[in-house]
Motif scaffolding. Structure first.
Motif, mmCIF file in Angstrom:
data_model
loop_
_atom_site.group_PDB
_atom_site.id
_atom_site.type_symbol
_atom_site.label_atom_id
_atom_site.label_comp_id
_atom_site.label_asym_id
_atom_site.label_seq_id
_atom_site.Cartn_x
_atom_site.Cartn_y
_atom_site.Cartn_z
ATOM 1 N N ALA A 92 5.609 5.980 21.611
ATOM 2 C CA ALA A 92 4.902 7.252 21.738
ATOM 3 C C ALA A 92 4.972 8.058 20.446
ATOM 4 C CB ALA A 92 5.496 8.051 22.899
ATOM 5 N N VAL A 93 6.138 8.074 19.808
ATOM 6 C CA VAL A 93 6.289 8.825 18.557
ATOM 7 C C VAL A 93 5.456 8.191 17.447
ATOM 8 C CG1 VAL A 93 7.929 9.508 16.768
ATOM 9 C CG2 VAL A 93 8.557 9.726 19.170
ATOM 10 N N LEU A 94 5.423 6.880 17.388
ATOM 11 C CA LEU A 94 4.614 6.203 16.369
ATOM 12 C C LEU A 94 3.126 6.485 16.571
ATOM 13 C CD1 LEU A 94 6.439 2.752 16.129
ATOM 14 C CD2 LEU A 94 6.151 4.400 14.272
ATOM 15 N N VAL A 95 2.670 6.445 17.809
ATOM 16 C CA VAL A 95 1.256 6.737 18.091
ATOM 17 C C VAL A 95 0.949 8.195 17.749
ATOM 18 C CG1 VAL A 95 -0.469 6.956 19.919
ATOM 19 C CG2 VAL A 95 0.998 4.929 19.824
ATOM 20 N N GLY A 98 0.759 8.485 14.030
ATOM 21 C CA GLY A 98 -0.486 7.878 13.553
ATOM 22 C C GLY A 98 -1.694 8.746 13.848
ATOM 23 N N ALA A 99 -1.748 9.308 15.055
ATOM 24 C CA ALA A 99 -2.882 10.148 15.428
ATOM 25 C C ALA A 99 -2.944 11.408 14.568
ATOM 26 C CB ALA A 99 -2.786 10.514 16.914
ATOM 27 N N PHE A 100 -1.782 11.952 14.210
ATOM 28 C CA PHE A 100 -1.751 13.174 13.401
ATOM 29 C C PHE A 100 -2.360 12.947 12.022
ATOM 30 C CE2 PHE A 100 0.419 16.278 10.605
ATOM 31 C CZ PHE A 100 -0.053 17.435 11.195
ATOM 32 N N GLN A 101 -2.319 11.714 11.538
ATOM 33 C CA GLN A 101 -2.898 11.401 10.227
ATOM 34 C C GLN A 101 -4.398 11.702 10.185
ATOM 35 O OE1 GLN A 101 0.235 10.944 8.482
ATOM 36 N NE2 GLN A 101 -0.970 9.457 7.328
ATOM 37 N N PHE A 102 -5.040 11.746 11.345
ATOM 38 C CA PHE A 102 -6.488 11.945 11.408
ATOM 39 C C PHE A 102 -6.883 13.394 11.673
ATOM 40 C CE2 PHE A 102 -5.709 7.528 12.391
ATOM 41 C CZ PHE A 102 -6.725 6.851 11.733
ATOM 42 N N SER A 145 2.254 18.947 6.756
ATOM 43 C CA SER A 145 1.599 17.688 6.386
ATOM 44 C C SER A 145 2.339 16.459 6.886
ATOM 45 C CB SER A 145 1.445 17.603 4.858
ATOM 46 O OG SER A 145 2.712 17.414 4.243
ATOM 47 N N CYS A 146 3.644 16.583 7.180
ATOM 48 C CA CYS A 146 4.392 15.358 7.489
ATOM 49 C C CYS A 146 5.443 15.509 8.586
ATOM 50 C CB CYS A 146 5.033 14.799 6.225
ATOM 51 S SG CYS A 146 6.097 15.962 5.357
ATOM 52 N N TRP A 147 5.344 16.550 9.413
ATOM 53 C CA TRP A 147 6.335 16.731 10.470
ATOM 54 C C TRP A 147 6.350 15.549 11.439
ATOM 55 C CZ3 TRP A 147 4.774 16.643 15.520
ATOM 56 C CH2 TRP A 147 3.402 16.848 15.755
ATOM 57 N N ALA A 148 5.168 14.990 11.715
ATOM 58 C CA ALA A 148 5.109 13.881 12.673
ATOM 59 C C ALA A 148 5.800 12.638 12.124
ATOM 60 C CB ALA A 148 3.656 13.575 13.037
ATOM 61 N N LEU A 149 5.646 12.392 10.829
ATOM 62 C CA LEU A 149 6.335 11.257 10.215
ATOM 63 C C LEU A 149 7.847 11.472 10.234
ATOM 64 C CD1 LEU A 149 4.007 10.593 7.135
ATOM 65 C CD2 LEU A 149 4.163 9.250 9.241
ATOM 66 N N LEU A 161 17.643 3.020 6.659
ATOM 67 C CA LEU A 161 16.952 2.831 5.379
ATOM 68 C C LEU A 161 15.702 1.976 5.504
ATOM 69 C CD1 LEU A 161 19.992 2.326 2.963
ATOM 70 C CD2 LEU A 161 18.627 4.394 3.347
ATOM 71 N N ALA A 162 15.681 1.082 6.491
ATOM 72 C CA ALA A 162 14.508 0.231 6.668
ATOM 73 C C ALA A 162 13.268 1.054 7.003
ATOM 74 C CB ALA A 162 14.775 -0.798 7.772
ATOM 75 N N TRP A 163 13.446 2.195 7.647
ATOM 76 C CA TRP A 163 12.345 3.103 7.931
ATOM 77 C C TRP A 163 12.223 4.194 6.885
ATOM 78 C CZ3 TRP A 163 8.554 2.956 11.559
ATOM 79 C CH2 TRP A 163 8.690 2.005 12.582
ATOM 80 N N MET A 164 13.366 4.677 6.399
ATOM 81 C CA MET A 164 13.360 5.809 5.481
ATOM 82 C C MET A 164 12.597 5.496 4.203
ATOM 83 S SD MET A 164 16.608 7.862 3.871
ATOM 84 C CE MET A 164 16.394 9.093 2.590
ATOM 85 N N ALA A 165 12.817 4.328 3.632
ATOM 86 C CA ALA A 165 12.192 3.989 2.353
ATOM 87 C C ALA A 165 10.664 3.971 2.439
ATOM 88 C CB ALA A 165 12.740 2.660 1.839
ATOM 89 N N PRO A 166 10.066 3.222 3.388
ATOM 90 C CA PRO A 166 8.596 3.213 3.435
ATOM 91 C C PRO A 166 7.994 4.548 3.846
ATOM 92 C CG PRO A 166 9.515 1.935 5.263
ATOM 93 C CD PRO A 166 10.644 2.247 4.348
ATOM 94 N N LEU A 167 8.658 5.265 4.758
ATOM 95 C CA LEU A 167 8.126 6.569 5.159
ATOM 96 C C LEU A 167 8.202 7.572 4.016
ATOM 97 C CD1 LEU A 167 9.493 6.970 8.806
ATOM 98 C CD2 LEU A 167 7.112 6.637 8.099
ATOM 99 N N ALA A 168 9.302 7.548 3.269
ATOM 100 C CA ALA A 168 9.420 8.432 2.110
ATOM 101 C C ALA A 168 8.346 8.109 1.077
ATOM 102 C CB ALA A 168 10.811 8.297 1.496
ATOM 103 N N ALA A 169 8.137 6.814 0.826
ATOM 104 C CA ALA A 169 7.102 6.409 -0.136
ATOM 105 C C ALA A 169 5.725 6.873 0.321
ATOM 106 C CB ALA A 169 7.133 4.893 -0.308
ATOM 107 N N LEU A 170 5.454 6.759 1.622
ATOM 108 C CA LEU A 170 4.159 7.191 2.165
ATOM 109 C C LEU A 170 3.968 8.687 1.985
ATOM 110 C CD1 LEU A 170 1.566 6.834 3.806
ATOM 111 C CD2 LEU A 170 2.958 6.999 5.897
ATOM 112 N N MET A 171 4.977 9.483 2.347
ATOM 113 C CA MET A 171 4.845 10.935 2.244
ATOM 114 C C MET A 171 4.705 11.397 0.806
ATOM 115 S SD MET A 171 7.349 12.417 5.267
ATOM 116 C CE MET A 171 8.673 11.227 5.116
#
Length: 212
Positions: A92-95, A98-102, A145-149, A161-171
Motif C-alpha cells: 500500500a505504501v509503495l502504491v 508511486g501514485a503521488f509521483q503523478f 516533493s518527497c514525503w511519500a518516498l 541501506l538496500a532501500w535508502m540508497a536508491p530512494l536517496a538517489a531518486l530524490m
C-alpha cells in the motif's frame, strides 16, 4: 525515561538520515543563501537559522511519522490477520508513493526545488527571522516533493541501506538532475508495479517485504 531516551536516539539518527538523503539536494540553495547572506551583519547566524528552519520541518515530519508508526504497530498487535501479512502494508505504501509521483502537488513542489535562485529572490529577507522563515519554507517544499518516498523508508526501516540508497538517489536526481523531470513518472510507474508485486507476495521476495 526509556521512552524519552528512545526518542532522543531516534532524533539523532533521523538528523543523520536527513543529512544523507536531503541535504545533498538542497546544496544549491544553501550555496545561494550563503552568497546572499554575506551582506548581513551576522551572516553565520543567518546561515545557521536557515539550516535550522529547514531541519525543523524534517524533524517534525520525523516525529509525526514515528508517532504514526508507533500507533500503527499498536493497532497491528490487535489485528492479527494484517500483522502476519506485512506485504499488504508495504504494498500500500509503495502504491501510494508511486501514485503521488503523478500529482500536481509533486510537480509544483519539485519546480520550487529545481529553481533555487528564483525561490531565493522571491522569499529572501534579511535577519535571523527571515533566514529561518526561508529555511522552513524551503523545507516545506522539499517535504512536499518527497514525503511519500520517505514513508517507504519508515515502512522498511530507516537503516535499510538496500532501500535508502536508491530512494536517496531518486530524490536527489529528481531535484537537481539534468533530466530529473523525466524520471518522476517512470519512477512512479515502477513503484506502483513493485507495490502490486508485493501485494501478491511471491516467495522470491522475502527480504523486500521484511518489516522493521
Amino acid at each position: 525515561m526509556a521512552l524519552w531516551s528512545s526518542l532522543v536516539l531516534f532524533l539523532l539518527a533521523w538528523q543523520l538520515h536527513i543529512a544523507a538523503m536531503m541535504l545533498p539536494s538542497t546544496l544549491p540553495m544553501v550555496g545561494l543563501f550563503r552568497q546572499a547572506a554575506t551582506g548581513q551583519p551576522h551572516p553565520g547566524v543567518a546561515r545557521v537559522c536557515f539550516l535550522g528552519g529547514y531541519l525543523l520541518v524534517w524533524t517534525m515530519f520525523g516525529v509525526l511519522a514515528l508517532l504514526g508508526d508507533t500507533l500503527l504497530g499498536m493497532a497491528l498487535s490487535d489485528w492479527h490477520w494484517l500483522m502476519h501479512r506485512p506485504e499488504w502494508l508495504m504494498g500500500a505504501v509503495l502504491v501510494l508513493a508511486g501514485a503521488f509521483q503523478f500529482t500536481s502537488l509533486k510537480s509544483r513542489c519539485l519546480d520550487k526545488c529545481r529553481q533555487p535562485r528564483s525561490f531565493l529572490l522571491a522569499h529572501y529577507r534579511r535577519g535571523w527571522g527571515g533566514a529561518m522563515t526561508l529555511g522552513v519554507r524551503h523545507g516545506l517544499f522539499c517535504l512536499g516533493s518527497c514525503w511519500a518516498l520517505m514513508l517507504v523508508m519508515f515502512v522498511v526501516g530507516i537503516a535499510n541501506l538496500a532501500w535508502m540508497a536508491p530512494l536517496a538517489a531518486l530524490m536527489i536526481y529528481e531535484k537537481i538532475g539534468r533530466h530529473g523531470d523525466r524520471l518522476v513518472r517512470p519512477a512512479g510507474t515502477a513503484l506502483i508495479l513493485l507495490g502490486a508485486l508485493v501485494f501478491i507476495g511471491p516467495a522470491w521476495m522475502p527480504t523486500l517485504v521484511h518489516m522493521h
